[in-house]
Design an enzyme around this catalytic site. Structure first.
Site, PDB file in Angstrom:
ATOM      1  N   ASP A 146       0.847  -1.192   0.000  1.00 47.38           N
ATOM      2  CA  ASP A 146       0.000   0.000   0.000  1.00 47.38           C
ATOM      3  C   ASP A 146       0.887   1.247   0.000  1.00 47.38           C
ATOM      4  O   ASP A 146       1.684   1.449   0.915  1.00 47.38           O
ATOM      5  CB  ASP A 146      -0.877  -0.032   1.264  1.00 47.38           C
ATOM      6  CG  ASP A 146      -1.983   1.004   1.235  1.00 47.38           C
ATOM      7  OD1 ASP A 146      -1.951   1.895   0.358  1.00 47.38           O
ATOM      8  OD2 ASP A 146      -2.875   0.925   2.093  1.00 47.38           O
ATOM      9  N   ASP A 164      -3.590   2.394  -5.454  1.00 49.63           N
ATOM     10  CA  ASP A 164      -2.365   2.406  -4.646  1.00 49.63           C
ATOM     11  C   ASP A 164      -2.228   1.190  -3.741  1.00 49.63           C
ATOM     12  O   ASP A 164      -1.443   1.208  -2.816  1.00 49.63           O
ATOM     13  CB  ASP A 164      -2.309   3.686  -3.807  1.00 49.63           C
ATOM     14  CG  ASP A 164      -3.422   3.753  -2.775  1.00 49.63           C
ATOM     15  OD1 ASP A 164      -4.492   3.168  -3.030  1.00 49.63           O
ATOM     16  OD2 ASP A 164      -3.227   4.372  -1.729  1.00 49.63           O
ATOM     17  N   GLU A 165      -2.987   0.138  -4.004  1.00 45.13           N
ATOM     18  CA  GLU A 165      -3.003  -1.024  -3.116  1.00 45.13           C
ATOM     19  C   GLU A 165      -3.088  -2.306  -3.915  1.00 45.13           C
ATOM     20  O   GLU A 165      -3.844  -2.374  -4.887  1.00 45.13           O
ATOM     21  CB  GLU A 165      -4.304  -1.006  -2.306  1.00 45.13           C
ATOM     22  CG  GLU A 165      -4.240  -0.506  -0.913  1.00 45.13           C
ATOM     23  CD  GLU A 165      -5.642  -0.565  -0.322  1.00 45.13           C
ATOM     24  OE1 GLU A 165      -6.077  -1.666   0.053  1.00 45.13           O
ATOM     25  OE2 GLU A 165      -6.303   0.480  -0.276  1.00 45.13           O
TER      26      GLU A 165
END
Ligand code: MG
Length: 394
Positions: A6, A100-101
């Site tokens: 993350d 973003d993960e």
């Protein structure tokens, strides 16, 4: 073991990376206007209590020196695609869950979890100059909670033997599915931590929060989570849309600029995933909120902004009367295929030139960030036009 990777304060970090004068400062990405909302806050801003989802007005009150930056979803999509490409280089089974993960399955990777997490973090730091926090655990749930514990810019590895000790002290509302209402019900019964939940008989949990939620919590409180990592190399489509805070005339240059920006981020995501797509769909919402879409399937799969934009413009023109007022435009590429690489030969010499150009741009952007190179008509968008752009969805 499963890894949850993350990026820290993603949008804000991208802005700080490309504008060195923002480094070390409290920065928030979001709407600056009276009804604006913070989408992402740097850790310097978080120290003042500023957080995502907070009205900008409130954020400014908490942190008067806060620097507000308008979101640039095109840039974030390109950076995201670059980071995902790094993750894909390290594991075969990668499941992106947002820009973003991602979850990665370590089965068959043949490297110890701690060394893997370190490698992943240092590679993203070297190639993208971004902080990636990494959590590792035997299930998705534990990996995710471990990455939260690892922030900022850290890593936490929780082997099976340590799961109980890791989970017990966490607040019960850190478990997925525990919203404010469930948390309130649990608090009423004095169940504050994950350990409290683990010590509560299953039937009691079911009585407090209902059968389904009770079953789920009983499993989660022990770190049990059967969800597998589902590799998503085979995305079905890439797309994005932009809502204009004020209605825009169909003839305004902003429409073209927006479609070009969307074509560019779609194309960058396709190329990063080594995919191409055949069907281009344009979506338009008018000022009266009526929404229409139109698609065209191309003779050859494409992965270039030039081709996507060229298909999108006539679709837009066909959908929209000249004098119409536009609230939103969207652009999506579907019919994705990893096998059917675009055959440049069939498209002629000029397109080979575009392909070379865009692939070169990919490489430059991978090293220097999306701001380093962009089409001429996107340069200077940071002025009036950008103020009108408000991102929505992916
Ligand atoms: Mg993040």
């Amino acid at each position: 073991m499963i890894v949850h990777a993350d990026l820290d304060a993603f949008y804000a970090a991208v802005e700080q990376r490309r504008r060195p004068e923002l480094q070390g400062k409290p920065v928030a990405v979001g709407g600056a206007g009276p009804r604006g909302v913070v989408m992402s806050a740097s850790y310097e801003a978080r120290a003042h209590g500023v957080g995502g989802g907070m009205p900008t007005v409130r954020a400014r009150r908490l942190c008067p020196e806060l620097v507000m930056v308008a979101p640039d979803m095109d840039e974030y999509a390109v950076v995201s695609a670059n980071v995902m490409a790094v993750l894909h280089a390290f594991a075969r089974r990668v499941e992106p869950v947002s820009m973003d993960e991602a979850y990665l399955d370590l089965a068959g990777v043949g490297i110890r979890p701690r060394a893997f997490a370190e490698l992943l973090r240092s590679r993203v730091r070297e190639e993208q100059d971004l902080a990636l926090s990494v959590g590792v655990g035997p299930t998705k749930l534990v990996a995710k909670l471990a990455s939260v514990a690892a922030k900022p810019d850290g890593m936490v590895v929780v082997p099976q033997a340590d799961v109980e000790a890791f989970l017990r002290p966490l607040a019960a509302d850190r478990l997925p599915g525990v919203g404010p209402k469930t948390a309130e019900a649990l608090t009423r019964f004095g169940l504050l931590t994950v350990g409290d939940l683990a010590d509560t008989p299953h039937d009691t949990l079911r009585r407090i929060v209902g059968a389904a939620a009770g079953d789920m919590l009983a499993h989660y409180a022990r770190g049990e989570d059967a969800r597998p990592v589902v590799p998503q190399r085979g995305e079905k489509s890439v797309g994005g849309e932009r809502t204009f805070p004020a209605d825009v005339s169909a003839e305004h240059e902003l429409i073209r600029t927006t479609l070009l920006g969307l074509a560019q981020s779609n194309a960058a995501r396709l190329r990063a995933a080594k995919l191409s797509g055949r069907t281009v769909t344009v979506k338009v919402r008018f000022a009266d909120l009526r929404t229409v879409t139109r698609s065209r399937t191309l003779p050859e799969p494409v992965d270039l902004a030039h081709d996507i934009f060229a298909a999108a413009l006539p679709l837009f023109a066909g959908l929209v009367p000249t004098r119409a007022r536009i609230r939103l435009v969207g652009l999506r590429v579907e019919g994705l295929d990893a096998e059917a690489r675009p055959t440049q030969l069939a498209l002629g010499e000029r397109e080979v030139g575009w392909s070379e150009l865009e692939r070169t741009v990919d490489r430059v952007q991978a090293r220097f960030g999306a701001a380093a190179v962009r089409p001429a008509s996107l340069i200077g968008k940071s002025g009036e036009a950008r103020k009108l752009l408000r991102p929505e969805g992916r």
